[in-house]
Each structure stands twice: as structure tokens, then as C-alpha cells.
Design an enzyme around this catalytic site. Structure first.
Site, short mmCIF file in Angstrom:
data_model
loop_
_atom_site.label_atom_id
_atom_site.label_comp_id
_atom_site.label_asym_id
_atom_site.label_seq_id
_atom_site.Cartn_x
_atom_site.Cartn_y
_atom_site.Cartn_z
CG ASN A 1 68.79 62.26 29.54
OD1 ASN A 1 68.72 61.37 30.40
ND2 ASN A 1 68.09 62.22 28.41
CG PHE B 1 64.44 55.22 34.47
CD1 PHE B 1 64.11 56.10 33.44
CD2 PHE B 1 64.21 53.87 34.27
CE1 PHE B 1 63.59 55.64 32.24
CE2 PHE B 1 63.68 53.39 33.08
CZ PHE B 1 63.38 54.28 32.07
CB SER C 1 65.54 54.62 29.16
OG SER C 1 65.37 55.94 29.49
CG ASN D 1 70.71 57.42 29.97
OD1 ASN D 1 71.80 57.42 29.40
ND2 ASN D 1 69.74 58.29 29.68
CB THR D 2 67.97 51.61 32.63
OG1 THR D 2 67.52 52.78 33.32
CG2 THR D 2 67.78 50.40 33.53
CE LYS E 1 60.06 58.19 24.69
NZ LYS E 1 59.95 59.30 25.65
CG ASN F 1 63.70 57.25 25.12
OD1 ASN F 1 64.32 58.21 25.55
ND2 ASN F 1 62.99 56.45 25.89
C1 LIG Z 1 66.39 65.09 30.68
C2 LIG Z 1 65.58 64.08 29.94
C3 LIG Z 1 64.95 63.07 30.66
C4 LIG Z 1 64.18 62.13 29.99
N1 LIG Z 1 63.56 61.15 30.72
C5 LIG Z 1 62.74 60.27 30.08
C6 LIG Z 1 62.03 59.29 30.82
O1 LIG Z 1 62.10 59.22 32.04
N2 LIG Z 1 61.27 58.41 30.11
C7 LIG Z 1 61.14 58.46 28.75
O2 LIG Z 1 60.41 57.65 28.17
N3 LIG Z 1 61.80 59.40 28.03
C8 LIG Z 1 62.58 60.30 28.65
N4 LIG Z 1 63.25 61.25 27.93
C9 LIG Z 1 63.13 61.26 26.45
C10 LIG Z 1 62.06 62.24 25.97
O3 LIG Z 1 60.80 61.86 26.44
C11 LIG Z 1 62.03 62.28 24.42
O4 LIG Z 1 61.67 61.01 23.96
C12 LIG Z 1 63.36 62.69 23.82
O5 LIG Z 1 63.99 63.68 24.57
C13 LIG Z 1 63.19 63.20 22.38
O6 LIG Z 1 62.38 64.35 22.34
P1 LIG Z 1 62.99 65.85 22.27
O7 LIG Z 1 64.01 65.86 21.17
O8 LIG Z 1 61.82 66.75 22.00
O9 LIG Z 1 63.60 66.10 23.59
C14 LIG Z 1 64.03 62.21 28.57
C15 LIG Z 1 64.65 63.23 27.87
C16 LIG Z 1 65.42 64.18 28.53
C17 LIG Z 1 66.07 65.27 27.73
#
Ligand SMILES: Cc1cc2nc3c(=O)[nH]c(=O)nc-3n(C[C@H](O)[C@H](O)[C@H](O)COP(=O)(O)O)c2cc1C
Length: 347
Positions: free
Chosen positions: A110, A114, A172, A174-175, A208, A237
Site C-alpha cells: 500500500n 494517510f 509509515s 508513504n508520508t 510504532k 509497520n
Molecule cells: C492498507 C493499509 C493501510 C495501513 N494504514 C496504516 C496506518 O494508517 N497507520 C499505521 O500505523 N499503520 C498502517 N498500516 C500498517 C498496519 O497497521 C501493519 O502495521 C502492517 O500492515 C503489518 O501488519 P500485517 O502484515 O498484519 O498487515 C496499514 C497497512 C495496510 C495494509
């Protein structure tokens, strides 16, 4: 129920990933998603920050960015739901498409950036919800902000009263520039300012971090967190790395990778963090969890709580009950009477 879900799954496969996510949120809002009616086995209970949770399986940030359905998500079986990341002002995020399923790898990439409704929209939703269950609030900074730390302070000050814990998301990918906040001085400055902002109404404060943190980064991050008496670290993350084993044609999309291909890296960095933290505060393990065994590996590597997101994209809500049952069986097999007893067993 299984038929219901396989039908839904077949339909959602045909939608682009972000549209499918929107439909999932609408289904949750309208009460179409069945609750987990089975009681959690007592062995799954976990003590954290002086509270007792029914189970240690959390929903990671990003699924319910705007606090639209935290209680519906608790009802489908999560022990904890983390909403956000919330930014002070609303923003649209990056252009679409920005969310990609890597089917062959059980992964997701992704580059959302945000997108969100902003603080003024989220706050009233949290204010009116009943304070039942355990809901964390994850905060971030607006892309065009000149003083990023001030954004965290603004969100923390308003949201702390409505959060069971607060997360500063400095990881994150992406910022642009956000991850620089993980540097020793910047992180200490940010966290001190946030601690001051919530001093009138303290709530557990965690940070985080990225699974891409090097050993030196971890030395700095843990030193800052220990010095400041932080209440936890989430590891972590999404990753900017791309394991050589990826097979999906989408693997080179720009953004953060999550899901199964992230599991090992995230667990390794969790273990290294735990070695440095020496049980001074709890850790939350996140990245690639799709089974009870994955959750158990994170707990044994030092996590008191675990979180997931991507596996939900592929399996939907029945995943949570499955993970809980598998984890309970693993704890029983190894003679652990509770999750807490197994935390850090591999260290
Ligand atoms: C579509 C998407 C959006 C996410 N948005 C955020 C976010 O806004 N803030 C954040 O701290 N992590 C965000 N994450 C990261 C997840 O919280 C998590 O840390 C990461 O995906 C790893 O866990 P997973 O392998 O179970 O997905 C996002 C992940 C995905 C896939």
C-alpha cells in the site's frame, strides 16, 4: 456461516482492493458481519497496563482509519482494535490505485499516504461510543505540515481521553520524511512533547516503528523509550524491503509491503527489540500474522499483544476465531496457563 463468507469472498475478489475494503466497512456498519459468539478460552486472557483483555489478538491500524466501526470489529472477536492513523486535518492521500493484493504471496502493498477524515470527524465518533472493550488510537502527521511533532501533540491532546492507549506512528513509509522522526533526537523531542500534552490525563503511550530499523536504530529507539518511561513499542509497520521470494507481478509497486512475506523480518526485529527492552515495558508484535502459530511465534519472541491487518484481506473475519483456537491449542500443548506466561519464552 462458511458458505456466507465464501460467497462474500467470491464477490469481493472482483473488486479493486480499496473498493473491497470500503464494502467491508459498510457491511460491518450495517451489522451484516456475524459476531464471534464463542467465549474466549481463559488461557487466551492477557494482562496489559493493569487491564485484563479477553485475548491478545488486535486489529492493526489502517483498517478503521476514521473510527467508523471499532465496536463492530471488537464484536467479531478482536481483543483490541486500533483506529487511525488520525491526522489533525483531513487529507485525500495518494492517487489511486494505491492498494494492491499480492495473491501469490499472501501479501499487500500500500501507498495510501494517510487518507483520512481528520481529527474533527474522528473525535465525536469516539466521544459517543460506549467505553467497552479496548480501543487504541493511532496518530500521525499531515503530509503538508511544517511542524510534524505539533501534529502529534494536537491529536494526542484531543484524543487521549477517548483512547485505551495512544500510538505515535513514526513509521509509515508513504508520508515523505515521516520515518526521520525515528532518529534519536527527533524521537525524544516528539515523545516528550506528546507526554507533556497528555500529562493531565495520562494514557499508555506507545510508539510504532518500522521493521526496517537497523540494529543501531533499535539501540537509539529503545534508549529513548526507556529514558522517557514509554509504555510500549509496536514492531512494526509495513516494510520497504522486497524479499527475493516474492512471486506476484505486483511486487515492484511503490509502497509498504505487509502480510505473510513480512512475518519473519518483523519477528526478528521484535526479538531484537525485546532483547534491548529487558521487560521494562510491553511490546506489541505486528507483521504477517495469519495463523495461531504466527501469533505464538511473536509472543515467544517478546510480544504481549499481537496485531494483524493483511491476513484479513484474504480471509475475512473467520480468521480471528481460527487464530484464537490455534493459539490456545499451542499454549496448552506447551503447558502455558496464560499468554503472559509465554511472553519472551524464546529469548
Ligand atoms: C492498507 C493499509 C493501510 C495501513 N494504514 C496504516 C496506518 O494508517 N497507520 C499505521 O500505523 N499503520 C498502517 N498500516 C500498517 C498496519 O497497521 C501493519 O502495521 C502492517 O500492515 C503489518 O501488519 P500485517 O502484515 O498484519 O498487515 C496499514 C497497512 C495496510 C495494509
Amino acid at each position: 456461516m462458511a458458505v456466507w463468507y465464501s460467497l462474500v469472498d467470491t464477490v469481493l475478489q472482483h473488486f479493486d482492493a480499496e473498493a473491497a475494503h470500503g464494502l467491508a466497512l459498510r457491511a460491518l456498519k450495517s451489522g451484516l458481519v456475524p459476531r464471534d459468539r464463542k467465549l474466549d478460552q481463559p488461557r487466551l486472557g492477557v494482562e496489559l497496563w493493569g487491564r485484563r483483555l479477553a485475548n491478545p489478538i488486535g486489529l492493526a491500524a489502517g483498517f478503521d482509519k476514521n473510527a467508523e466501526v471499532p465496536d463492530e470489529l471488537l464484536a467479531i472477536g478482536f481483543g483490541v482494535v486500533e483506529i487511525g492513523s488520525v491526522t489533525p486535518r483531513p487529507q485525500v492521500g495518494n492517487p489511486r490505485p494505491r492498494l494492491f493484493r499480492l495473491h501469490e504471496d499472501r501479501g499487500v502493498i500500500n501507498r495510501m499516504g494517510f487518507p483520512g477524515h481528520g481529527l474533527d470527524a474522528v473525535l465525536p465518533r469516539l466521544r459517543v461510543r460506549p467505553r467497552r472493550g479496548f480501543v487504541g488510537v493511532n496518530i500521525g502527521a499531515n503530509k503538508d505540515s511544517e511542524d510534524r511533532a505539533a501534529d502529534y501533540v494536537t491529536c494526542a491532546r484531543s484524543l487521549a481521553a477517548h483512547a485505551d492507549y495512544l500510538v505515535c506512528n513514526v513509521s509509515s513509509p508513504n508520508t515523505p520524511g515521516l520515518r526521520n522522526l525515528q532518529g534519536r533526537e527527533q524521537l525524544a523531542d516528539l515523545l516528550k512533547r506528546v507526554q507533556d500534552a497528555i500529562s493531565a490525563r495520562p494514557v499508555p503511550l506507545v510508539v510504532k516503528i518500522a521493521p526496517d530499523a537497523t540494529d543501531d536504530d533499535l539501540d537509539d529507539i529503545v534508549a529513548v523509550c526507556r529514558d522517557l518511561g514509554m509504555e510500549g513499542i509496536i514492531i512494526g509497520n509495513t516494510t520497504l524491503s522486497r524479499p527475493a521470494t516474492l512471486r506476484s507481478p505486483r511486487k515492484d509497486e511503490t509502497g509498504g509491503l505487509s502480510g505473510a512475506p513480512l512475518a519473519q523480518l518483523a519477528t526478528d526485529v521484535l526479538r531484537k527489540t525485546a532483547q534491548r527492552v529487558e521487560r521494562q515495558f510491553p511490546l506489541i508484535g505486528c507483521g504477517g500474522i495469519g495463523s495461531g502459530a504466527d501469533a505464538y511465534a511473536k509472543i515467544r519472541a517478546g510480544a504481549t499483544l499481537v496485531q494483524l491487518y493483511s491476513a484479513m484481506v484474504f480471509e475475512g473475519p473467520p480468521l480471528i476465531r481460527r487464530i484464537k483456537d490455534e493459539l490456545e491449542a499451542l499454549l496448552a500443548r506447551d503447558g502455558f496457563g496464560s499468554v503472559n506466561a509465554a511472553v519472551g519464552a524464546d529469548l
